[in-house]
Design a protein around this motif. Structure first.
Motif, PDB file in Angstrom:
ATOM      1  N   TYR A 249     -12.284  46.878  46.980  1.00 46.03           N
ATOM      2  CA  TYR A 249     -12.652  46.178  45.818  1.00 46.03           C
ATOM      3  C   TYR A 249     -13.823  45.097  45.958  1.00 46.03           C
ATOM      4  O   TYR A 249     -14.416  44.769  44.986  1.00 46.03           O
ATOM      5  CB  TYR A 249     -11.349  45.293  45.562  1.00 46.03           C
ATOM      6  CG  TYR A 249     -11.064  44.570  44.594  1.00 46.03           C
ATOM      7  CD1 TYR A 249     -11.699  43.468  44.757  1.00 46.03           C
ATOM      8  CD2 TYR A 249     -11.985  44.922  43.161  1.00 46.03           C
ATOM      9  CE1 TYR A 249     -11.802  42.281  43.061  1.00 46.03           C
ATOM     10  CE2 TYR A 249     -11.888  44.634  41.684  1.00 46.03           C
ATOM     11  CZ  TYR A 249     -11.805  42.893  41.925  1.00 46.03           C
ATOM     12  OH  TYR A 249     -12.109  42.505  40.912  1.00 46.03           O
ATOM     13  N   LEU A 250     -13.516  44.273  46.979  1.00 45.69           N
ATOM     14  CA  LEU A 250     -14.699  43.041  47.031  1.00 45.69           C
ATOM     15  C   LEU A 250     -16.548  43.958  47.438  1.00 45.69           C
ATOM     16  O   LEU A 250     -17.402  43.368  47.321  1.00 45.69           O
ATOM     17  CB  LEU A 250     -13.977  42.301  48.443  1.00 45.69           C
ATOM     18  CG  LEU A 250     -13.036  41.794  48.474  1.00 45.69           C
ATOM     19  CD1 LEU A 250     -13.331  41.039  49.250  1.00 45.69           C
ATOM     20  CD2 LEU A 250     -13.657  40.158  46.977  1.00 45.69           C
ATOM     21  N   THR A 251     -16.136  45.525  47.781  1.00 43.03           N
ATOM     22  CA  THR A 251     -17.539  45.532  48.535  1.00 43.03           C
ATOM     23  C   THR A 251     -17.791  46.659  47.488  1.00 43.03           C
ATOM     24  O   THR A 251     -18.374  47.514  47.429  1.00 43.03           O
ATOM     25  CB  THR A 251     -17.965  46.458  49.161  1.00 43.03           C
ATOM     26  OG1 THR A 251     -16.549  47.351  49.876  1.00 43.03           O
ATOM     27  CG2 THR A 251     -17.630  44.897  50.664  1.00 43.03           C
ATOM     28  N   ARG A 252     -16.848  46.616  46.126  1.00 39.70           N
ATOM     29  CA  ARG A 252     -17.535  48.304  45.402  1.00 39.70           C
ATOM     30  C   ARG A 252     -18.438  47.765  44.382  1.00 39.70           C
ATOM     31  O   ARG A 252     -19.003  49.480  44.714  1.00 39.70           O
ATOM     32  CB  ARG A 252     -16.232  48.285  43.878  1.00 39.70           C
ATOM     33  CG  ARG A 252     -16.291  46.799  43.314  1.00 39.70           C
ATOM     34  CD  ARG A 252     -14.763  46.431  42.556  1.00 39.70           C
ATOM     35  NE  ARG A 252     -15.260  45.992  41.596  1.00 39.70           N
ATOM     36  CZ  ARG A 252     -15.093  43.959  41.454  1.00 39.70           C
ATOM     37  NH1 ARG A 252     -15.254  43.746  42.489  1.00 39.70           N
ATOM     38  NH2 ARG A 252     -15.640  43.663  40.710  1.00 39.70           N
ATOM     39  N   ASP A 253     -19.392  46.634  44.447  1.00 43.00           N
ATOM     40  CA  ASP A 253     -20.577  47.038  43.974  1.00 43.00           C
ATOM     41  C   ASP A 253     -21.892  47.272  45.118  1.00 43.00           C
ATOM     42  O   ASP A 253     -22.986  47.679  44.583  1.00 43.00           O
ATOM     43  CB  ASP A 253     -21.072  45.846  42.887  1.00 43.00           C
ATOM     44  CG  ASP A 253     -20.479  45.420  42.025  1.00 43.00           C
ATOM     45  OD1 ASP A 253     -19.768  44.484  41.483  1.00 43.00           O
ATOM     46  OD2 ASP A 253     -19.737  46.338  41.373  1.00 43.00           O
ATOM     47  N   GLU A 254     -21.382  47.306  46.618  1.00 42.09           N
ATOM     48  CA  GLU A 254     -22.799  47.192  47.672  1.00 42.09           C
ATOM     49  C   GLU A 254     -22.763  49.598  47.487  1.00 42.09           C
ATOM     50  O   GLU A 254     -21.927  49.727  48.111  1.00 42.09           O
ATOM     51  CB  GLU A 254     -22.172  47.031  48.990  1.00 42.09           C
ATOM     52  CG  GLU A 254     -22.603  47.503  49.687  1.00 42.09           C
ATOM     53  CD  GLU A 254     -24.418  46.418  49.045  1.00 42.09           C
ATOM     54  OE1 GLU A 254     -24.971  45.549  49.347  1.00 42.09           O
ATOM     55  OE2 GLU A 254     -25.177  47.821  49.312  1.00 42.09           O
ATOM     56  N   MET A 255     -24.239  50.166  47.048  1.00 43.29           N
ATOM     57  CA  MET A 255     -24.306  51.220  47.361  1.00 43.29           C
ATOM     58  C   MET A 255     -24.260  51.642  48.704  1.00 43.29           C
ATOM     59  O   MET A 255     -24.763  52.416  49.126  1.00 43.29           O
ATOM     60  CB  MET A 255     -25.352  51.631  46.402  1.00 43.29           C
ATOM     61  CG  MET A 255     -24.262  51.683  44.658  1.00 43.29           C
ATOM     62  SD  MET A 255     -22.983  52.607  44.572  1.00 43.29           S
ATOM     63  CE  MET A 255     -23.275  54.006  44.068  1.00 43.29           C
ATOM     64  N   GLY A 256     -25.529  50.081  49.019  1.00 44.18           N
ATOM     65  CA  GLY A 256     -25.130  50.426  50.613  1.00 44.18           C
ATOM     66  C   GLY A 256     -23.877  50.567  52.152  1.00 44.18           C
ATOM     67  O   GLY A 256     -23.113  51.074  51.390  1.00 44.18           O
ATOM     68  N   SER A 257     -24.370  50.277  53.283  1.00 48.90           N
ATOM     69  CA  SER A 257     -23.611  50.261  53.743  1.00 48.90           C
ATOM     70  C   SER A 257     -23.091  48.725  54.339  1.00 48.90           C
ATOM     71  O   SER A 257     -23.703  47.820  53.954  1.00 48.90           O
ATOM     72  CB  SER A 257     -23.367  50.855  55.442  1.00 48.90           C
ATOM     73  OG  SER A 257     -23.155  49.882  56.642  1.00 48.90           O
ATOM     74  N   PRO A 258     -21.680  48.326  53.052  1.00 48.73           N
ATOM     75  CA  PRO A 258     -21.525  46.999  52.801  1.00 48.73           C
ATOM     76  C   PRO A 258     -21.089  45.935  53.945  1.00 48.73           C
ATOM     77  O   PRO A 258     -20.571  46.751  55.613  1.00 48.73           O
ATOM     78  CB  PRO A 258     -20.116  46.786  52.317  1.00 48.73           C
ATOM     79  CG  PRO A 258     -20.026  48.677  51.693  1.00 48.73           C
ATOM     80  CD  PRO A 258     -20.772  49.172  52.735  1.00 48.73           C
ATOM     81  N   GLU A 259     -21.249  44.990  55.015  1.00 49.13           N
ATOM     82  CA  GLU A 259     -21.191  44.229  55.358  1.00 49.13           C
ATOM     83  C   GLU A 259     -19.603  44.021  55.662  1.00 49.13           C
ATOM     84  O   GLU A 259     -18.877  44.156  54.553  1.00 49.13           O
ATOM     85  CB  GLU A 259     -22.225  42.840  55.619  1.00 49.13           C
ATOM     86  CG  GLU A 259     -21.352  42.866  57.157  1.00 49.13           C
ATOM     87  CD  GLU A 259     -22.128  41.208  57.104  1.00 49.13           C
ATOM     88  OE1 GLU A 259     -22.964  40.591  58.030  1.00 49.13           O
ATOM     89  OE2 GLU A 259     -21.932  40.032  56.836  1.00 49.13           O
ATOM     90  N   PRO A 260     -18.992  44.555  57.151  1.00 49.15           N
ATOM     91  CA  PRO A 260     -17.341  44.438  57.186  1.00 49.15           C
ATOM     92  C   PRO A 260     -16.970  42.745  56.424  1.00 49.15           C
ATOM     93  O   PRO A 260     -18.253  41.941  57.385  1.00 49.15           O
ATOM     94  CB  PRO A 260     -16.894  44.926  58.606  1.00 49.15           C
ATOM     95  CG  PRO A 260     -18.143  45.441  59.423  1.00 49.15           C
ATOM     96  CD  PRO A 260     -19.683  44.627  58.227  1.00 49.15           C
ATOM     97  N   LEU A 261     -15.597  42.566  55.803  1.00 47.07           N
ATOM     98  CA  LEU A 261     -15.424  42.063  55.856  1.00 47.07           C
ATOM     99  C   LEU A 261     -14.810  40.335  56.853  1.00 47.07           C
ATOM    100  O   LEU A 261     -15.300  41.112  58.315  1.00 47.07           O
ATOM    101  CB  LEU A 261     -14.129  41.413  55.006  1.00 47.07           C
ATOM    102  CG  LEU A 261     -13.847  43.091  54.160  1.00 47.07           C
ATOM    103  CD1 LEU A 261     -12.657  42.353  53.263  1.00 47.07           C
ATOM    104  CD2 LEU A 261     -14.885  41.635  52.627  1.00 47.07           C
ATOM    105  N   SER A 262     -15.126  39.308  56.386  1.00 46.00           N
ATOM    106  CA  SER A 262     -15.300  38.430  58.276  1.00 46.00           C
ATOM    107  C   SER A 262     -13.583  37.237  58.072  1.00 46.00           C
ATOM    108  O   SER A 262     -13.483  36.467  58.320  1.00 46.00           O
ATOM    109  CB  SER A 262     -16.328  37.144  57.607  1.00 46.00           C
ATOM    110  OG  SER A 262     -16.514  36.559  56.313  1.00 46.00           O
TER     111      SER A 262
END
Lengths: 374, 348
Positions: A249-262
């Protein structure tokens, strides 16, 4: 043997031998000669596709000389000045070859187009002998890769070369073993060779983009591995129903490779701890216990190089609410309290059974204790 | 002679090992060389590089099992009675669910697993591209779940994150030569990127503003493969554009002949000349296999696999085929289980 003899039909075998020798001499007696065969268009495709025209399997001495400028050097970065210098030298040799081979090419001829294109590439070399890869000749070109089927090349939008039609291969090779077919074929090979070598040099120089992308994913993999192995191990429900959907959900707008959550959430997380309850019966004060973290969170941060840092002197830090379950006489089995996670490895906290406190540490130390006591 | 063409191999669901990839390469070489002239063999033209991503599923399964085992081994009192190691079997033992179906479900529904796999595959692909001589052609040959992973990993390669500072990799810098997808599941498992609208499509020019990550693409879905029929990859006729279709750079193959029970298997796709002939023409050139030879091969293959040979089995498989508008995840699980049961029954 005089060439004009070939005009007479009395010496067809001699002519074939002469053509063969001409082709051999054009490749300086090196390697397998490239011949039109029964299907010149297919032969051209096949040789190109196999890397035998301007590619790594080309036996032509000039081609080999250019390839010496394009080595894979272990440990050398793609933006290293030495690499760029080699590429620029290769292009200067290509320019020299084009000028020597075609000093006065006819207007509109494929030779002129190839020569002009190579000269244009050299315009992208600056005073420091560096190829400007942001030059429009590279960024706006669409056909600098030569497709073996299409055999077309065009770095300049208005100037393209087709190595079949522009050399009139179909027309001149209606008789495939004719002199004019052999000549057209050889000229096409010569042009295709310079074009292919130009492409290989451009590709070699522009690998910096591929290298950047590769290094990005090397870093990403490191982050993902750290997330999986250096944080609190997740149980299936924690991953599948909590942290994975939250991440999605938090990375839904990232079309590339999202950074893992911190951070990670900890929910109904069972583990083993060693708990000391001072007010328990003698011999039952220090026992292994089932510890269930009811709700918690663990926090860290990512460094630029992909390694992990955290809020506690650079270490990940987490906290949560726990319940412990231990079978002890005369005291409640369940205790409730809080937990602190240090570096996702060392966990300790305190529980209460009515007014009786208990102190616990994570199972890693407890396992060590068990091994000693055995 | 140095090879001028590297083919990246991506396996499907299940537990692959190095022998599996060796078998793939041997099969490819044998078929290729049956068409090649002397001196033009597969080994002289191609280098195969497999990418294995199964560890990302296995590691999780094993880690979960180990966590449970740790608690049981500690011998602590548990609020739940009679929990034993036998209760772990649903996730620890190798069965169709844990080694096959779970892979698919985890990939589709667990973005933590999916992104880890995509990044791994993307990194491995870029490693290959980066470490080959300048201008080496690179193609991708993927099967089943691997087709979805290949599709997603390639999208991720060309989509740097929004905060990435350096200039992004474009198809002007690098383009794959061919993407071959056998038992294409890229649409069934699509999540962020639509299989029809993503970058993963063939073409030559970017002049129309589109990005084409490969010059050629082949998608094969067997007509009776229930696992490929689940929301199959069936774009409209002039996908991705009229010019690419006119140049025959996009080939859709739907073979229907059944050679053996496992119609989803890699070899079942590869051995069918209606799949491997266009595939080799893409990897080599059109002229590599003549039309006459193509016709002769079809005739021989069809004779060896008469339509009557698996009639009853074909009828059973037909019942498992799912229409597009009736797709559901529950239905997918049912189809997987029924197909696995069916193959097990007929082979025992």
């Amino acid at each position: 043997m005089k060439p004009h003899i070939c005009l007479s039909s009395r010496w067809p075998l001699s002519c074939l031998v002469l053509i063969f020798l001409l082709l051999l001499s054009s490749s300086a007696f090196s390697g397998e000669p490239l011949v039109p065969g029964n299907n010149p268009e297919y032969s051209l495709s096949k040789y190109h596709e196999s890397g035998k025209i301007g590619g790594p399997n080309d036996d032509d001495p000039f081609s080999k000389e250019i390839w010496k400028h394009l080595p894979q050097v272990d440990g050398e970065k793609e933006d290293a000045p030495e690499r760029m210098a080699r590429t620029v030298n290769a292009f200067k040799k290509l320019e020299k070859k084009a000028l020597e081979s075609w000093p006065n090419p006819a207007e509109g001829s494929p030779q002129k187009t190839i020569r002009d294109t190579i000269l244009k590439i050299l315009e992208a070399v600056d005073d420091q002998d560096t190829l400007d890869l942001n030059s429009s000749i590279f960024t706006q070109s669409t056909e600098w890769v030569i497709d073996s089927e299409k055999l077309q090349w065009g770095l300049l939008a208005d100037k393209k070369v087709n190595f079949v039609s522009d050399y009139q291969i179909p027309e001149k090779c209606q008789v495939t073993d004719s002199t004019q077919c052999a000549q057209a074929f050889a000229e096409s090979v010569e042009g295709l060779r310079l074009a292919e070598l130009s492409y290989r040099c451009i590709e070699y120089a522009s690998r910096v983009h591929i290298a950047d992308a590769h290094e990005f994913f090397v870093k990403r993999k490191k982050q993902r591995s750290l997330y999986r192995t250096k944080t609190i191990p997740q149980w299936p429900w924690e991953e599948l129903f909590i942290n994975a959907p939250l991440y999605g959900y938090l990375t839904r707008d990232e079309m590339g490779s999202p950074e893992p959550l911190s951070f990670q959430l900890v929910i109904l997380h069972p583990d083993i701890a060693m708990e000391y309850v001072p007010d328990a019966e003698d011999g039952q004060q220090f026992k292994a216990t089932l510890m269930i973290e009811l709700l918690g969170a663990n926090f860290w941060s990512w460094k630029e190089n992909g390694s992990m840092s955290g809020p506690l002197f650079g270490l990940p830090l987490g906290l949560g609410v726990v319940a412990t379950y231990t079978d002890r006489e005369d005291i409640d089995d369940w205790g409730f309290g809080g937990i602190l996670h240090i570096n996702s490895v060392l966990n300790f906290g305190v529980t209460f059974r009515e007014e009786d406190p208990g102190y616990f540490v994570s199972v890693n130390i407890a396992e060590l204790f068990n091994k000693i006591s055995q | 002679m140095a090879t001028n063409h590297t083919v990246i191999l991506l396996h499907g669901m299940g537990k692959p090992d190095s022998k599996m990839f060796e078998d793939w390469e041997k099969s490819l070489a044998k078929l290729h060389d049956s068409y090649a002239e002397p001196g033009d063999e597969f080994a002289t033209q191609f280098e195969c590089v497999p990418i294995n991503y199964d560890s990302f599923f296995e590691d999780r399964r094993n880690a979960w099992a180990e966590q449970v085992q740790k608690i049981l081994d500690a011998g602590v009192a548990l609020p739940v009675n009679d929990l034993t190691v036998d209760d772990l079997e649903p996730i620890t033992e190798d069965n169709f669910f844990t080694t096959h179906l779970m892979d698919v479900l985890l990939y589709r529904f667990d973005p933590l697993v999916a992104d880890e796999i995509r990044d791994h595959v993307a990194e491995r692909m870029l490693h290959v591209i980066r470490n080959r001589p300048a201008g080496t052609k690179v193609s991708v040959l993927a099967h089943s779940l691997g087709t979805s992973i290949a599709h997603d990993a390639i999208n991720v390669i060309y989509h740097p994150p929004q905060v990435h500072a350096k200039p992004k990799l474009t198809t002007g810098n690098f383009r794959f030569h061919a993407i071959i997808q056998l038992a294409n599941n890229s649409r069934a498992l699509e999540s962020k990127w639509s299989a029809y609208n993503s970058f993963v499509r063939p073409g030559i020019k970017d002049s129309d503003g589109g990005q084409y990550v490969a010059t050629r693409m082949l998608s094969a879905s067997h007509k009776y493969d229930p696992l490929a029929a689940l929301r199959g990859f069936n774009p409209i006729d002039n996908w991705p554009n009229a010019e690419t279709v006119k140049e025959k750079r996009m080939v859709l193959v739907n073979p229907s002949i059944i050679q053996h029970w496992n119609v989803h298997d890699f070899s079942h796709y590869l051995n069918d000349p209606r799949v491997h002939i266009p595939m080799f023409r893409f990897l080599r050139t059109k002229g590599f296999i003549s039309e006459a030879r193509e016709t002769e091969t079809y005739f021989q293959f069809d004779s060896e696999n008469p339509i009557t040979k698996f009639d009853d089995y074909r009828r059973e498989l037909r019942t498992l085929l799912t229409e597009d508008d009736k797709f559901s995840w529950k239905g997918l699980v049912e189809v997987f289980k029924k197909f696995a049961t069916l193959v097990k029954e007929v082979t025992e």
